[in-house]
Design an enzyme around this catalytic site. Structure first.
Site, short mmCIF file in Angstrom:
data_model
loop_
_atom_site.label_atom_id
_atom_site.label_comp_id
_atom_site.label_asym_id
_atom_site.label_seq_id
_atom_site.Cartn_x
_atom_site.Cartn_y
_atom_site.Cartn_z
CG ASP A 133 -1.72 1.18 1.39
OD1 ASP A 133 -2.51 1.17 0.38
OD2 ASP A 133 -1.88 1.87 2.39
CD GLU B 291 -2.23 1.95 -3.73
OE1 GLU B 291 -2.98 2.82 -3.97
OE2 GLU B 291 -1.27 2.38 -2.69
#
Ligand code: GLC
Length: 649
Positions: free
Chosen positions: A288, A330
């Site tokens: 993330d 990501e």
């Protein structure tokens, strides 16, 4: 240059192994030693590159390897088996059999246990890769949809327990579904025990974050001048915390504190969290917000070389303990920036935001040239890696094409102006727009911003339904099917955000929820109503049924066509600007995909087909229709076809 683990270190690790499991164990030391030998150089190079080759760091690295070894020892038998299987088939995610989906556990199923009961639905859709949004302990109320993690080793009690997670991954493995979970490595919540201690000025934990004393205001200002600020609505990247009377780096929400990776203790503690997760059976870690993990004065603090090195170090270390595990980056950025995280020793899978940008742009303008250009250009990836193709996910979407690509194709035009125009279009401010999106993190001063909304609302179903415009609804359904048809054939791993397969519309109730109302992404994060959804598809002519049936059909066909594996394609110039056409496969084994991005039908001349040897009998797979491409063909408005040469198996 480091190449092999020093003999003394290997001996120490072996002694540790024997002391933990004894000699009679099923686990064989040489298995670990081989992996250690295979990945040591990459891990050591990356780690020492970031943290220096001092006495202290060498000790730390040794302790890290011991942590890795003990994770390997604790790994369950069936996961060891999975490791062996994946080592023999390392690019499993590149298969045409792979189809992805994502969901919030609470919104889709209610809890981890209930998610197990929903496996039949996932199987019915053909899903083999499920990304679930974070389910960890996090603050009540605002928690950025779980991305403010208070403990990486505890499940949010509202969703279940770690044992439920174990049971879920076991069931998933039985059904061939890989569970993908976030490794939220950029920040923790301010309720994480490290943050609580840091707020108390704990001598160790205060160095886990970027915390600045009041007299460091000049430094804070210097950082702020160049540091990127992903959530400008929420303040700056570094914000003043009045309770602490200090400044805290919190690039997203103020309750999400950025971790300080220049401190190797943070690296080690987060590795321990990642190992814990992969030992629960998580098969892919989603990194993330990974570009933001390294902060450097005078830079945007995005994708600094150290961020890549940290990913490489994690990758090599996790590969020693759990080689089955894949990494997904990501990085929602333009293709060159995304590419930096992809490849051997880094991530296997990367979001491909440029495809979503291109598809939305082409649908808004009716012109597929930029889509064709970028699809051709960004198909070649480092060996063994793949794109994650999506248009909707839990987040907003932004215009992630490269300015260089745009100006190469459209010399003299301003890419920022295109972004502004598209923002107006997708928020319905343009009179001709079919879209009903909401702005996210919109900046009045420069027109920058991102868009929230379900795929169906963005592509016209909501507006047409409200207006009772049947033709408009049909066009919207065709746009959605076209997008699904492209995602499932273009090359890479397709992923939908569950609900998308049924054409769900925006839900504006989030505005009544205190913890959500300032974040427009909640407009497309919807609670699944199983009963209502069942009714929605009972009538085959309903939009839900038309979208779902097309999706399921396309998935089924994808899985039978091995030429749809991998990412290579060849874009075809048909001479019609609104047509996006590409060929997958080679020789007789080829599939030609043709999509018409405009509101008008287009005729494609047979000479286009003869130039590539397709001027013969083909089957259009999506409708199972035989036709001849020795003749011109007409592609209806927003039509899509997958044409396969007859005679090829
Ligand atoms: C990622 C997530 C997003 C979240 C942010 C901060 O971009 O996808 O939902 O808000 O990280 O954690």
């Amino acid at each position: 240059m480091v190449t092999q683990p020093p003999a003394e270190l290997v001996q120490q690790l072996q002694d540790y192994f024997i002391s933990k499991v004894g000699l009679g164990s099923k686990l064989q030391w040489p298995t670990f030693e081989n992996r250690l030998t295979q990945h040591y150089a990459a891990a050591a190079r990356a780690f020492y590159n970031v943290y220096g080759f001092g006495e202290q760091t060498q000790l730390q690295f040794k302790s890290i390897l011991q942590t890795v070894l003990s994770a390997w020892i604790q790994r369950a038998d069936d996961l060891h088996k999975l490791d062996e299987k994946r080592e023999a088939q390392h690019d499993w995610f590149n298969s045409h059999q792979m189809v992805g989906a994502s969901c919030y556990i609470d919104l889709f199923a209610g809890s981890l246990q209930n998610l197990r009961e929903r496996i039949p639905y996932l199987v019915e859709l053909g899903i083999t890769y499920l990304y679930v949004l974070p389910f960890f302990k996090s603050p009540e109320g605002e928690n950025d949809g779980g991305f403010a993690v208070s403990s990486y080793k505890e499940v949010d009690p509202r969703l279940g327990t770690m044992e439920d997670l174990d049971a879920l991954t076991r069931d998933f493995r039985e059904y061939g579904i890989s569970l993908v979970v976030d490794f939220v490595l950029n920040h923790t919540s301010n309720e994480h025990e490290w943050a609580i201690a840091a707020a108390d000025n704990h001598p160790v934990y205060r160095h886990y974050y970027h915390i600045f004393d009041h007299d460091q205001i000049d430094l804070v200002e210097q950082y702020k001048q160049t540091a990127s600020n992903p959530f400008p609505d929420q303040g700056d990247a570094i914000n003043f915390n009045p309770q602490m009377n200090k400044w805290v780096w919190s690039a997203f929400y103020r309750y999400q504190w950025d971790l300080n990776y220049s401190n190797p203790a943070v690296f080690e503690a987060m590795l321990d969290n990642a190992l814990f997760l992969v030992n629960r059976g998580v098969e892919v870690l989603r990194l993330d917000a990974v570009p933001l993990i390294w902060k450097k004065l005078g830079t945007a603090c995005v994708s600094e070389p150290e961020s890549y090195r940290i990913v490489e170090a994690y990758r090599a270390l996790i590969a020693m303990a759990a080689p089955a595990v894949g990494f997904k980056s990501e990085a929602i950025m333009d293709p060159p920036s995304v590419m930096g995280f992809l490849g051997k020793g880094k991530c296997d899978i990367a979001y491909r935001p440029v495809l979503a940008s291109n598809l939305f742009e082409a649908l808004a303008t009716g012109n597929a040239q930029f889509l064709s250009y970028c699809a051709q250009k960004w198909q070649i990836l480092p060996e063994g890696s793949t794109w994650l193709n999506y248009v909707n996910h839990h987040d907003d979407f932004s215009w992630c094409f490269s300015n260089y690509d745009f100006t190469t194709l459209h010399f003299g035009q301003d890419p920022e102006e295109l972004r502004r125009r598209l923002n107006r279009f997708y928020t319905g401010q343009d009179g001709n727009s079919f879209a009903r999106g909401l702005p996210f993190q919109y900046e009045e001063r420069n027109g920058y911003g991102r868009i929230a909304g379900t795929l169906a609302s963005l592509l016209g179903l909501e507006k047409a339904a409200i207006e009772g415009n049947r033709l408009g609804m049909l066009m919207a359904i065709r746009r959605i099917n076209l997008v699904h048809g492209v995602l499932l054939s273009i090359g890479g791993l397709p992923m939908i955000f569950l609900g998308q397969e049924l054409g769900v519309l925006n839900n504006y109730r989030y505005l009544e929820n205190e913890a959500q109302k300032s974040d427009s992404r909640w407009v497309h994060r919807l609670k699944k109503d199983w009963g209502f959804d069942q009714k929605r598809i009972e009538k085959p002519s309903s939009p839900g049924a038309m979208i779902l049936n097309f999706f399921k059909q396309a998935v089924t066909i994808r899985k039978t066509q091995h030429v749809l594996a991998g990412t290579r394609l060849s874009v075809l110039n048909t001479g019609c600007p609104s047509i996006f056409a590409f060929v997958r496969g080679k020789g007789k084994e080829r599939i030609l995909v043709i999509a018409n991005l405009s509101h008008f039908a287009e005729v494609i001349s047979s000479s286009v087909f003869s130039a590539i040897g397709f001027n013969q009998s083909v089957t259009e797979l999506l409708n199972n229709q035989c036709l001849s491409l020795a003749d011109d063909i007409e592609i209806p408005a927003y039509g899509i076809g997958w044409y396969k040469l007859n005679g090829a198996d």
